[in-house]
Design a protein around this motif. Structure first.
Motif, PDB file in Angstrom:
ATOM      1  N   ILE A   6       0.790  -0.952   0.199  1.00 21.72           N
ATOM      2  CA  ILE A   6       0.297   0.048  -0.139  1.00 21.72           C
ATOM      3  C   ILE A   6       0.258   1.343  -0.169  1.00 21.72           C
ATOM      4  O   ILE A   6       1.200   1.669   1.229  1.00 21.72           O
ATOM      5  N   ARG A   7       0.693   2.137  -1.065  1.00 22.23           N
ATOM      6  CA  ARG A   7       1.750   3.095  -1.189  1.00 22.23           C
ATOM      7  C   ARG A   7       1.458   4.417  -0.661  1.00 22.23           C
ATOM      8  O   ARG A   7      -0.015   3.982  -0.977  1.00 22.23           O
ATOM      9  N   PRO A   8       1.376   5.468   0.108  1.00 23.44           N
ATOM     10  CA  PRO A   8       1.432   6.573   0.351  1.00 23.44           C
ATOM     11  C   PRO A   8       0.193   7.198  -0.415  1.00 23.44           C
ATOM     12  O   PRO A   8      -0.916   7.206  -0.083  1.00 23.44           O
ATOM     13  N   SER A   9       0.405   7.390  -2.003  1.00 23.12           N
ATOM     14  CA  SER A   9       0.016   7.980  -2.563  1.00 23.12           C
ATOM     15  C   SER A   9      -1.613   7.305  -3.044  1.00 23.12           C
ATOM     16  O   SER A   9      -2.850   8.070  -3.140  1.00 23.12           O
ATOM     17  N   VAL A  10      -1.544   5.802  -2.844  1.00 21.98           N
ATOM     18  CA  VAL A  10      -2.298   5.325  -3.458  1.00 21.98           C
ATOM     19  C   VAL A  10      -3.779   5.380  -2.036  1.00 21.98           C
ATOM     20  O   VAL A  10      -4.725   5.234  -1.932  1.00 21.98           O
ATOM     21  N   ALA A  11      -3.195   5.490  -1.064  1.00 18.65           N
ATOM     22  CA  ALA A  11      -3.782   5.084   0.393  1.00 18.65           C
ATOM     23  C   ALA A  11      -4.660   6.125   0.506  1.00 18.65           C
ATOM     24  O   ALA A  11      -5.346   6.323   0.567  1.00 18.65           O
ATOM     25  N   ILE A  12      -3.780   7.976   0.404  1.00 22.74           N
ATOM     26  CA  ILE A  12      -4.882   9.039   0.223  1.00 22.74           C
ATOM     27  C   ILE A  12      -6.131   8.911  -0.894  1.00 22.74           C
ATOM     28  O   ILE A  12      -6.840   9.256  -0.713  1.00 22.74           O
ATOM     29  N   ILE A  13      -5.710   8.147  -1.976  1.00 19.34           N
ATOM     30  CA  ILE A  13      -6.459   8.157  -3.297  1.00 19.34           C
ATOM     31  C   ILE A  13      -7.585   7.663  -2.327  1.00 19.34           C
ATOM     32  O   ILE A  13      -8.314   8.368  -2.971  1.00 19.34           O
ATOM     33  N   LEU A  14      -7.374   6.570  -2.851  1.00 18.56           N
ATOM     34  CA  LEU A  14      -8.672   5.410  -1.696  1.00 18.56           C
ATOM     35  C   LEU A  14      -9.472   6.328  -0.430  1.00 18.56           C
ATOM     36  O   LEU A  14     -10.794   6.336  -0.403  1.00 18.56           O
ATOM     37  N   CYS A  15      -8.358   6.364   0.484  1.00 23.58           N
ATOM     38  CA  CYS A  15      -9.567   7.453   1.141  1.00 23.58           C
ATOM     39  C   CYS A  15     -10.191   8.888   0.937  1.00 23.58           C
ATOM     40  O   CYS A  15     -11.440   8.776   1.037  1.00 23.58           O
ATOM     41  N   PHE A 196     -13.070   2.741   3.709  1.00 19.91           N
ATOM     42  CA  PHE A 196     -12.364   3.837   4.317  1.00 19.91           C
ATOM     43  C   PHE A 196     -11.466   3.277   5.485  1.00 19.91           C
ATOM     44  O   PHE A 196     -10.020   3.678   6.082  1.00 19.91           O
ATOM     45  N   TRP A 197     -12.141   3.132   6.416  1.00 14.37           N
ATOM     46  CA  TRP A 197     -11.410   2.506   7.964  1.00 14.37           C
ATOM     47  C   TRP A 197     -10.594   1.198   7.796  1.00 14.37           C
ATOM     48  O   TRP A 197      -9.365   1.663   8.286  1.00 14.37           O
ATOM     49  N   LEU A 198     -10.548   0.620   6.555  1.00 17.08           N
ATOM     50  CA  LEU A 198      -9.449  -0.810   6.358  1.00 17.08           C
ATOM     51  C   LEU A 198      -8.282   0.029   5.482  1.00 17.08           C
ATOM     52  O   LEU A 198      -7.266  -0.508   5.896  1.00 17.08           O
ATOM     53  N   THR A 199      -8.961   0.656   4.220  1.00 11.61           N
ATOM     54  CA  THR A 199      -7.720   1.451   4.687  1.00 11.61           C
ATOM     55  C   THR A 199      -6.728   2.183   4.978  1.00 11.61           C
ATOM     56  O   THR A 199      -5.699   2.212   4.731  1.00 11.61           O
ATOM     57  N   LEU A 200      -7.373   3.202   6.093  1.00  9.44           N
ATOM     58  CA  LEU A 200      -6.361   4.135   6.984  1.00  9.44           C
ATOM     59  C   LEU A 200      -5.789   2.979   7.574  1.00  9.44           C
ATOM     60  O   LEU A 200      -4.366   2.831   7.973  1.00  9.44           O
ATOM     61  N   THR A 201      -6.270   1.977   8.292  1.00 14.56           N
ATOM     62  CA  THR A 201      -5.519   1.085   9.722  1.00 14.56           C
ATOM     63  C   THR A 201      -4.409   0.013   8.478  1.00 14.56           C
ATOM     64  O   THR A 201      -3.062  -0.469   9.020  1.00 14.56           O
ATOM     65  N   ALA A 202      -5.246  -0.399   7.686  1.00 16.35           N
ATOM     66  CA  ALA A 202      -3.465  -1.288   6.582  1.00 16.35           C
ATOM     67  C   ALA A 202      -2.804  -0.740   6.544  1.00 16.35           C
ATOM     68  O   ALA A 202      -1.585  -0.231   6.449  1.00 16.35           O
ATOM     69  N   PHE A 203      -3.036   0.789   5.364  1.00 12.71           N
ATOM     70  CA  PHE A 203      -1.658   1.536   5.514  1.00 12.71           C
ATOM     71  C   PHE A 203      -0.886   1.737   6.848  1.00 12.71           C
ATOM     72  O   PHE A 203       0.368   1.814   6.284  1.00 12.71           O
ATOM     73  N   PHE A 205      -0.614   0.121   9.197  1.00 14.86           N
ATOM     74  CA  PHE A 205       0.370  -1.005   9.735  1.00 14.86           C
ATOM     75  C   PHE A 205       1.130  -1.700   9.002  1.00 14.86           C
ATOM     76  O   PHE A 205       2.385  -2.041   9.003  1.00 14.86           O
ATOM     77  N   VAL A 206       1.439  -1.130   7.824  1.00 13.91           N
ATOM     78  CA  VAL A 206       2.616  -1.377   6.573  1.00 13.91           C
ATOM     79  C   VAL A 206       3.273  -1.145   6.346  1.00 13.91           C
ATOM     80  O   VAL A 206       4.170  -1.374   6.539  1.00 13.91           O
ATOM     81  N   LEU A 207       3.424   0.442   7.082  1.00 10.46           N
ATOM     82  CA  LEU A 207       3.965   1.753   7.717  1.00 10.46           C
ATOM     83  C   LEU A 207       4.534   1.183   8.547  1.00 10.46           C
ATOM     84  O   LEU A 207       5.847   1.595   8.574  1.00 10.46           O
TER      85      LEU A 207
END
Length: 219
Positions: A6-15, A196-203, A205-207
């Motif tokens: 999960i790249r930061p840019s992808v996570a931000i766009i998805l959120c 939204f919540w899963l994208t944020l928490t998964a990002f 977690f990966v970070l």
């Protein structure tokens, strides 16, 4: 788990996408733009009513209840901690699910949407939007797929995992509409809120995993 998962840019766009979609659903509900859609889907699903199907739907709505989801959350956490020896994944799974439960309860208190009164086959209390069953089911089965994916090596196993997750979410969500306790827009809103919540928490977690690998955080 790959660092590029999960790249930061992808996570931000998805959120942003999920946040915008949730705002659209809320606006459509408040302006009554989505009433026709809700009613047509309810009529289609409740038009399938039979005694045996009602029993099945009651079973799926029970499987999606908070008590059962909490038991599955504890079981999943134990599986990740002791079977797969993954402390970080176990904690991530547990706290993401607890966060999902807290989030849907908070959103219900914010929006206070009454439940539908068209044709009720089950009696429940509380508010309608978003669907707690949909949010918990989406989070639970997406997380199961996300975390177990790398532990399953075969294509057939992974396909079965994804198919099972989709089936459980669809059936639990459909059961709420069938039983007359939720609007379809409650289901959509719940799924989007969980996404939204899963994208944020998964990002996050990966970070965190990346930082551990770089020696910035001690496990």
């Amino acid at each position: 788990m790959k660092e590029s998962a999960i790249r930061p840019s992808v996570a931000i766009i998805l959120c942003i996408v999920f946040g915008g979609a949730f705002a659209f659903i809320v606006t459509a509900i408040l302006s009554d733009m989505i009433g026709g859609f809700d009613r047509s889907v309810i009529d289609a699903i409740q038009g399938l009513e039979t005694s045996w199907l009602t029993s099945i739907m009651l079973a799926f709505t029970f499987i999606g209840s908070t008590k059962v989801v909490m038991l599955l959350t504890i079981a999943g956490t134990v599986l990740l901690l002791w079977k797969f020896r993954s402390r970080s994944e176990g904690y991530f799974f547990f706290f993401t699910m607890i966060g999902t439960i807290i989030l849907f309860q908070a959103l219900k208190l914010i929006f206070k949407r009454p439940r539908p009164e068209f044709h009720r086959l089950a009696e429940v209390g509380g508010y309608s939007f978003p669907s707690g069953h949909a949010m918990m089911a989406f989070s639970l089965y997406v997380l199961f797929t996300y975390l177990l994916w790398r532990h399953i090596q075969s294509t057939a196993g992974r396909t079965a995992l994804v198919a099972f997750a989709i089936f459980m979410f669809v059936m639990i969500s459909a059961s709420r509409i069938y039983l007359g306790v939720h609007y379809p827009s409650d289901i959509l809103g719940g799924a989007i809120a969980s996404a939204f919540w899963l994208t944020l928490t998964a990002f996050l977690f990966v970070l965190s995993e990346k930082r551990k690998k770089r020696g910035l955080v001690q496990d």
